[in-house]
Write a protein that holds these residues in place. Sequence first.
Motif: not given
Length: 262
Positions: A185-193, A198-206
Amino acid sequence: MTSIPSVLITGASSGIGAAYAERFARRGHDLVLVARDKARMETLAARLRRDSGVAVDILQADLTDLGDLAAVETRLRDDRRIGILVNNAGAGLAGGFEQQPSDDIQRLVTLNTTAVVRLASAVAPRFVKAGEGAIINIGSVVGLVPEFGQTVYGATKAFVLFLSQGLSFELAPKGVYVQAVLPAATRTEIWERAGADTNALPAMMDVGELVDAALIGFDRREAVTIPVLSDAGQWDAYQAARQTMLPGFAQVHAAARYRSAP
């Protein structure tokens, strides 16, 4: 091919693709950025030209559109300056399999698999002829874990891994390096798309940390790079376990355990 090859990066307007663009620009590579969002690519390109002094071309394309995909293929075939392909463009889908519209599934499969293999196919003959070149395919650890429940997305990433390993087996002896990068899991815009909360997502790699780690694997010429995996021996054991099954695949009769009814 020039001594410092150009790099073509798909999905380059944000996230992992943009981070690859920044890192390769710092290394002195000219770039070809490919994505749908032309405005964001122009902003990124202007900054990279200013900060790193590299040449940056922009190729607006939706890789689920056959005409756009063909244009990128043509650039890869014809532009001998391009010596590295980063197959990064990808997408996910929210919800369970039974909830996902078939048209969305088709678009996901086209982007995550068809575009990847077609772009690799476009550039591989030229790389083989030159005896050098590199293909970086961005997969995911999800492709190893059906238990995560991201069935279609995971299946496409399993395809990317197999494709990369197969290409490495075929092309490495001909001078072409192929790397599969498997992020967690990496923090990118793929989650929103994908429609995730996104507020419920766990911590992710930069994303920068991910790409920096992936490029260390690239410099080491790893066939498979899993940036979050602390113990490389676990991957080696996974591969060794798979290898132990291979002799059994060459049999012409069913195994004894399948020769009688329960």
